[in-house]
Each structure stands twice: as C-alpha cells, then as structure tokens.
Design an enzyme around this catalytic site. Sequence first.
Site, PDB file in Angstrom:
ATOM      1  N   THR A 144       0.824  -1.196   0.000  1.00 18.95           N
ATOM      2  CA  THR A 144       0.000   0.000   0.000  1.00 18.95           C
ATOM      3  C   THR A 144       0.865   1.254   0.000  1.00 18.95           C
ATOM      4  OG1 THR A 144      -1.637   1.229   1.274  1.00 18.95           O
ATOM      5  CG2 THR A 144      -0.241  -0.235   2.521  1.00 18.95           C
ATOM      6  N   SER A 179      -1.180   3.270  10.638  1.00 22.40           N
ATOM      7  CA  SER A 179      -2.102   2.388  11.369  1.00 22.40           C
ATOM      8  C   SER A 179      -1.422   1.024  11.531  1.00 22.40           C
ATOM      9  CB  SER A 179      -3.421   2.193  10.608  1.00 22.40           C
ATOM     10  OG  SER A 179      -3.223   1.330   9.500  1.00 22.40           O
ATOM     11  N   TYR A 181      -2.685  -1.667  10.615  1.00 20.57           N
ATOM     12  CA  TYR A 181      -2.864  -2.346   9.326  1.00 20.57           C
ATOM     13  C   TYR A 181      -1.730  -1.974   8.361  1.00 20.57           C
ATOM     14  CZ  TYR A 181      -3.895  -2.174   4.401  1.00 20.57           C
ATOM     15  OH  TYR A 181      -3.754  -2.239   3.042  1.00 20.57           O
ATOM     16  N   HIS A 182      -1.508  -0.652   8.181  1.00 18.15           N
ATOM     17  CA  HIS A 182      -0.469  -0.243   7.239  1.00 18.15           C
ATOM     18  C   HIS A 182       0.890  -0.798   7.673  1.00 18.15           C
ATOM     19  CE1 HIS A 182      -3.535   2.862   6.048  1.00 18.15           C
ATOM     20  NE2 HIS A 182      -2.997   2.679   4.863  1.00 18.15           N
ATOM     21  N   LYS A 185       1.729  -4.233   6.441  1.00 21.38           N
ATOM     22  CA  LYS A 185       2.234  -4.285   5.064  1.00 21.38           C
ATOM     23  C   LYS A 185       3.733  -4.007   5.025  1.00 21.38           C
ATOM     24  CE  LYS A 185      -1.725  -4.666   2.708  1.00 21.38           C
ATOM     25  NZ  LYS A 185      -2.027  -5.753   1.772  1.00 21.38           N
TER      26      LYS A 185
HETATM   27  P1  NAD Z   1     -11.178  -7.201   0.754  1.00 18.99           P
HETATM   28  O1  NAD Z   1     -11.214  -7.269   2.236  1.00 18.99           O
HETATM   29  O2  NAD Z   1     -12.411  -6.880   0.020  1.00 18.99           O
HETATM   30  O3  NAD Z   1     -10.584  -8.576   0.168  1.00 18.99           O
HETATM   31  C1  NAD Z   1      -9.598  -9.333   0.810  1.00 18.99           C
HETATM   32  C2  NAD Z   1     -10.007 -10.799   0.688  1.00 18.99           C
HETATM   33  O4  NAD Z   1      -8.999 -11.607   1.335  1.00 18.99           O
HETATM   34  C3  NAD Z   1     -11.321 -11.105   1.381  1.00 18.99           C
HETATM   35  O5  NAD Z   1     -12.186 -11.777   0.497  1.00 18.99           O
HETATM   36  C4  NAD Z   1     -10.949 -11.976   2.572  1.00 18.99           C
HETATM   37  O6  NAD Z   1     -11.926 -12.947   2.885  1.00 18.99           O
HETATM   38  C5  NAD Z   1      -9.629 -12.606   2.109  1.00 18.99           C
HETATM   39  N1  NAD Z   1      -8.712 -12.957   3.212  1.00 18.99           N
HETATM   40  C6  NAD Z   1      -8.271 -12.154   4.209  1.00 18.99           C
HETATM   41  N2  NAD Z   1      -7.447 -12.844   5.015  1.00 18.99           N
HETATM   42  C7  NAD Z   1      -7.337 -14.091   4.511  1.00 18.99           C
HETATM   43  C8  NAD Z   1      -6.632 -15.261   4.884  1.00 18.99           C
HETATM   44  N3  NAD Z   1      -5.860 -15.286   5.983  1.00 18.99           N
HETATM   45  N4  NAD Z   1      -6.754 -16.362   4.129  1.00 18.99           N
HETATM   46  C9  NAD Z   1      -7.547 -16.375   3.016  1.00 18.99           C
HETATM   47  N5  NAD Z   1      -8.260 -15.300   2.624  1.00 18.99           N
HETATM   48  C10 NAD Z   1      -8.160 -14.178   3.359  1.00 18.99           C
HETATM   49  O7  NAD Z   1      -9.996  -6.167   0.389  1.00 18.99           O
HETATM   50  P2  NAD Z   1      -9.698  -5.411  -0.993  1.00 18.99           P
HETATM   51  O8  NAD Z   1     -10.191  -4.028  -0.877  1.00 18.99           O
HETATM   52  O9  NAD Z   1     -10.092  -6.267  -2.129  1.00 18.99           O
HETATM   53  O10 NAD Z   1      -8.112  -5.335  -0.909  1.00 18.99           O
HETATM   54  C11 NAD Z   1      -7.322  -6.402  -1.412  1.00 18.99           C
HETATM   55  C12 NAD Z   1      -5.859  -6.144  -1.122  1.00 18.99           C
HETATM   56  O11 NAD Z   1      -5.460  -4.904  -1.723  1.00 18.99           O
HETATM   57  C13 NAD Z   1      -5.533  -6.023   0.363  1.00 18.99           C
HETATM   58  O12 NAD Z   1      -4.306  -6.670   0.617  1.00 18.99           O
HETATM   59  C14 NAD Z   1      -5.411  -4.532   0.582  1.00 18.99           C
HETATM   60  O13 NAD Z   1      -4.538  -4.258   1.639  1.00 18.99           O
HETATM   61  C15 NAD Z   1      -4.870  -4.043  -0.745  1.00 18.99           C
HETATM   62  N6  NAD Z   1      -5.250  -2.663  -1.039  1.00 18.99           N
HETATM   63  C16 NAD Z   1      -6.564  -2.296  -1.116  1.00 18.99           C
HETATM   64  C17 NAD Z   1      -6.894  -0.976  -1.400  1.00 18.99           C
HETATM   65  C18 NAD Z   1      -8.332  -0.498  -1.482  1.00 18.99           C
HETATM   66  O14 NAD Z   1      -8.543   0.716  -1.654  1.00 18.99           O
HETATM   67  N7  NAD Z   1      -9.319  -1.384  -1.394  1.00 18.99           N
HETATM   68  C19 NAD Z   1      -5.887  -0.032  -1.619  1.00 18.99           C
HETATM   69  C20 NAD Z   1      -4.545  -0.440  -1.524  1.00 18.99           C
HETATM   70  C21 NAD Z   1      -4.230  -1.761  -1.231  1.00 18.99           C
HETATM   71  N1  USQ Z   2     -11.113  10.030   5.247  1.00 22.49           N
HETATM   72  C1  USQ Z   2     -11.975  11.113   5.361  1.00 22.49           C
HETATM   73  N2  USQ Z   2     -13.301  10.865   5.437  1.00 22.49           N
HETATM   74  C2  USQ Z   2     -13.823   9.607   5.390  1.00 22.49           C
HETATM   75  C3  USQ Z   2     -12.940   8.515   5.258  1.00 22.49           C
HETATM   76  C4  USQ Z   2     -11.598   8.755   5.197  1.00 22.49           C
HETATM   77  O1  USQ Z   2     -11.560  12.277   5.394  1.00 22.49           O
HETATM   78  O2  USQ Z   2     -15.049   9.477   5.463  1.00 22.49           O
HETATM   79  C5  USQ Z   2      -9.664  10.282   5.116  1.00 22.49           C
HETATM   80  C6  USQ Z   2      -8.756   9.552   6.090  1.00 22.49           C
HETATM   81  O3  USQ Z   2      -8.607  10.277   7.288  1.00 22.49           O
HETATM   82  C7  USQ Z   2      -7.468   9.446   5.278  1.00 22.49           C
HETATM   83  C8  USQ Z   2      -7.953   9.333   3.833  1.00 22.49           C
HETATM   84  O4  USQ Z   2      -9.292   9.832   3.825  1.00 22.49           O
HETATM   85  O5  USQ Z   2      -6.744  10.632   5.380  1.00 22.49           O
HETATM   86  C9  USQ Z   2      -7.937   7.932   3.275  1.00 22.49           C
HETATM   87  O6  USQ Z   2      -8.719   7.089   4.108  1.00 22.49           O
HETATM   88  P1  USQ Z   2      -9.394   5.748   3.528  1.00 22.49           P
HETATM   89  O7  USQ Z   2     -10.206   5.133   4.611  1.00 22.49           O
HETATM   90  O8  USQ Z   2     -10.035   6.018   2.234  1.00 22.49           O
HETATM   91  O9  USQ Z   2      -8.097   4.905   3.181  1.00 22.49           O
HETATM   92  P2  USQ Z   2      -7.029   4.172   4.091  1.00 22.49           P
HETATM   93  O10 USQ Z   2      -7.426   4.091   5.514  1.00 22.49           O
HETATM   94  O11 USQ Z   2      -5.711   4.804   3.806  1.00 22.49           O
HETATM   95  O12 USQ Z   2      -7.066   2.705   3.512  1.00 22.49           O
HETATM   96  C10 USQ Z   2      -7.458   2.389   2.166  1.00 22.49           C
HETATM   97  C11 USQ Z   2      -7.689   0.895   2.086  1.00 22.49           C
HETATM   98  C12 USQ Z   2      -6.373   0.174   2.402  1.00 22.49           C
HETATM   99  C13 USQ Z   2      -5.287   0.684   1.489  1.00 22.49           C
HETATM  100  C14 USQ Z   2      -5.155   2.199   1.529  1.00 22.49           C
HETATM  101  C15 USQ Z   2      -4.251   2.733   0.445  1.00 22.49           C
HETATM  102  O13 USQ Z   2      -8.703   0.499   2.998  1.00 22.49           O
HETATM  103  O14 USQ Z   2      -6.549  -1.224   2.226  1.00 22.49           O
HETATM  104  O15 USQ Z   2      -4.059   0.111   1.867  1.00 22.49           O
HETATM  105  O16 USQ Z   2      -6.440   2.789   1.260  1.00 22.49           O
HETATM  106  S1  USQ Z   2      -3.275   4.066   1.014  1.00 22.49           S
HETATM  107  O17 USQ Z   2      -4.131   5.097   1.554  1.00 22.49           O
HETATM  108  O18 USQ Z   2      -2.524   4.527  -0.118  1.00 22.49           O
HETATM  109  O19 USQ Z   2      -2.433   3.528   2.053  1.00 22.49           O
END
Ligand code: NAD
Ligand code: USQ
Length: 387
Positions: A144, A179, A181-182, A185
Amino acid sequence: MRIMVLGGDGYLGWPTAMYLSSRGHDVAVLDSAVRRQYDEELGSGSLVPIESLRTRVKAWREITGAELVCYHGDLTDADFTHDAVKTFRPHAVVHFAEQRAAPYSMIDRKHAVYTQTNNIVGTLNLMYAVGEVDRDIHIVKLGTMGEYGQPNIDIEEGWLEVEHKGRTDRVLYPKKPGSFYHLSKVHDSHNLEFGCRIWGLRVTDLNQGVVYGQQTEQTVLDPRLETRLDYDAVFGTVLNRFAIQAVLGLPLSVYGGGSQTRAFLDIRDTVRCIELACENPAEAGEFRVFNQATEQFSLEELAKLVANSFPGGVEVEHLDNPRVEAENHYYSFVHTALESLGLEPHLLGDTLLTSMYGIIEKHKHRVDLDLLAPSVQWREARDRVAL
Ligand code: NAD
Ligand code: USQ
C-alpha cells in the site's frame, strides 16, 4: 499463464480473477471468506448485493465457458497454503488476502493483533510454500502507498539511493505508516525482501493507493458478477464514501482540515496493473516495488470533485479527525514503472463519478445510516472493547 488469486472473493480480488480469466489465463481463486465474517461482526455489508463465491464462479463459467478453480481456506493454515500452491502450480500468485481496513486494525488490541497475525503469518506461509514448491513462482503482493506515510521528500518506487558521510547505498525506502494495518504491510515487505535475498524468490510488491469505483468490463456482464462496495466508516474508503454521501444527501465527511493528500486509482487500473505485473515477472532474487497509483488528491480536492459532478447540492462537513495523521504535508510520488509497462490510466473524471451515482442510487435503500459515522479513535489504546 496459471495465476492464483489469493483473496479472490474480495472487492479487488474478484474483479481481478475475472479479468485475468477473460485475458486467457488459467485462474484459481483462494479465499477464507473472512471478509464476510467482518461484515457480520460489524453489522455492515456491501452497498451493492454480492453473491456467494460459489454462485459467482458458477455464473462466470456459464457466461464465458472459462473455468475458475476454487480453494476455500485460510493462508494462516500453512498446510492448506502449501497444498494449494503445490496442487495448482501457478506461474504467479497474486496476494490480496489480508485484513485491509486501517480503522478495523485500530479498534482495540484484539483487532490489531488479529490484523498483524493474519497478514504477516499468511504472507510468511505463502513465502515458505513457494520457497519449497517452486521458487520461480512469481509472488505479486498487494502492499500500500500508506506504507510510506507522508515523507517530506519524494516517494520513490520502494528503494532509495542514500549518500551518508561520503558513502552511498541502495536501501528500502524508509517507512512511516499511519495504522497497525499499514504497518502489517511494511512488515510483509521486509519479510518478502529477505525471502528474495536468501531463497532467490521473485517478488513484486505493489504499493497501491486508495481504490475507487465498482465496475469493470467483467462485473457488468451479469448481476451475479458484481463486486462489493463498502460505505461504512470501517471498510468504506474515502471517495466511495463521498459519492455515497452525496447521493444520500448527507454532508461529505472530511476528517480534519482536509489538506491530507493521498494517492488514488480506478478499480479498472487495479486489474490491468496486476496483469502487467504478472506478464512481466521480477527476476530471480529481485524484490521489485511498483507504486500502483495514478493520481494524487487532497481530501478537500476530492470533496470538490464530488460536489461539482453531483447534479444536486452537496455540503462538506469537517469532522474532528478520528485518526492521527499529518495535515499540510508535502506529497509527491513516483509512478512510472507500471506506465512504462503499458498502463494507460483512467483518470478521475465526471463520467466515472456519474456512473457511480447511478449504482448508488439503485441500492441506496440498503444503507444503514448508523454505520456512516466514524467509530474508531486512533488516540485511544483500548485493551478490550465491546463492539
Ligand atoms: P477485501 O477485504 O475486500 O478482500 C480481501 C479478501 O482476502 C477477502 O475476500 C478476505 O476474505 C480474504 N482474506 C483475508 N485474510 C485471509 C486469509 N488469511 N486467508 C484467506 N483469505 C483471506 O480487500 P480489498 O479491498 O479487495 O483489498 C485487497 C488487497 O489490496 C488487500 O491486501 C489490501 O490491503 C490491498 N489494497 C486495497 C486498497 C483499497 O482501496 N481497497 C488499496 C490499496 C491496497
Ligand atoms: N477520510 C476522510 N473521510 C472519510 C474517510 C476517510 O476524510 O469518510 C480520510 C482519512 O482520514 C485518510 C484518507 O481519507 O486521510 C484515506 O482514508 P481511507 O479510509 O479512504 O483509506 P485508508 O485508511 O488509507 O485505507 C485504504 C484501504 C487500504 C489501502 C489504503 C491505500 O482500505 O486497504 O491500503 O487505502 S493508502 O491510503 O494509499 O495507504
């Protein structure tokens, strides 16, 4: 190619699996369905109704005639992971399967520990499976952009040339995420880079920005193929939430001053980037990092884009920021690697936003308004919390 999509039931994994299959690859999806359990735990759900993985796969087969092999199980189960990799024998494994919501990881100790255990152990198990079964299997891992945080220098693609006291070195770019979570990664990235050094693994770490949008060429083929769209304050991401708030006639929830800047991309570019990464594998022993994002916006800019494109009136509300994050910071990231492989970005514009308003309008009756307000506070260190 034979490509295994881990997390293939998720928001991005499902459209990616279909896209790769439509491009003629042999695809397997693996998922534990845990994302559907988080919905039950939080009382939330996708705005757009989604089918079970079984129904999705059956529909894809009926519509296209293409097979999608399915593995149901958890990556934290090492034997399951090993057996799945050994049986399918992919050329590339695309690893989406992690707990991906920053707020979920910040609920309390239990959720932080769960997030890091699930993500880091799952990735380690995958590395060992690939290390033993076939080190040439290319691991395409979703990282990410948030791993970098908001440094006061340009964000390079994973690596940084450093000069210190007259000597130079190439080091992993310093990380300062926002976070648990981050951080999971970041820990994954370090483990994967180590795997490249000791076992000669081939890894591409895709540092992806915040994704927006809900439709791809494949999801629109049939309602059974739709992917999820999250709106709640835990899993809903910012632009998707702003679009939903506009349609509901609610103020757009900007956290804090709104000058925070983030990297973004369209879901249609996510699937294409994955294809480009798979078809152009990393070298043996190479830990390659691509910044998978196409544009950057401040939250205020995003809110304005939504307000200007929405046909009705839109208000913007500044809420006390539940997160601890920098405002008024420098932000500039390099994103040339994927474009040099052939990515032609879909830039954020009115057409996309307008199509999202239509999708949201159709399903807006499904929104539970109680789930929209931010509920997780970064500043609290809760050892135990009752949800
Ligand atoms: P999502 O939660 O919709 O999908 C993740 C899937 O992985 C789910 O279906 C879940 O059941 C499965 N999963 C989680 N843990 C598992 C495990 N231990 N074993 C098997 N399956 C498991 O998430 P998404 O939005 O599709 O994101 C996918 C990936 O992309 C994530 O790694 C996320 O960090 C990354 N990512 C997402 C975004 C975003 O904006 N959605 C942005 C940047 C990075
Ligand atoms: N934010 C608002 N209002 C909202 C929701 C979020 O102002 O209602 C702000 C947050 O404070 C933050 C930004 O928007 O500054 C992004 O928040 P987000 O919830 O859209 O994204 P984030 O928490 O960063 O996580 C999401 C995905 C994660 C991925 C990440 C990419 O859930 O899986 O890793 O985006 S990145 O941001 O580049 O790390």
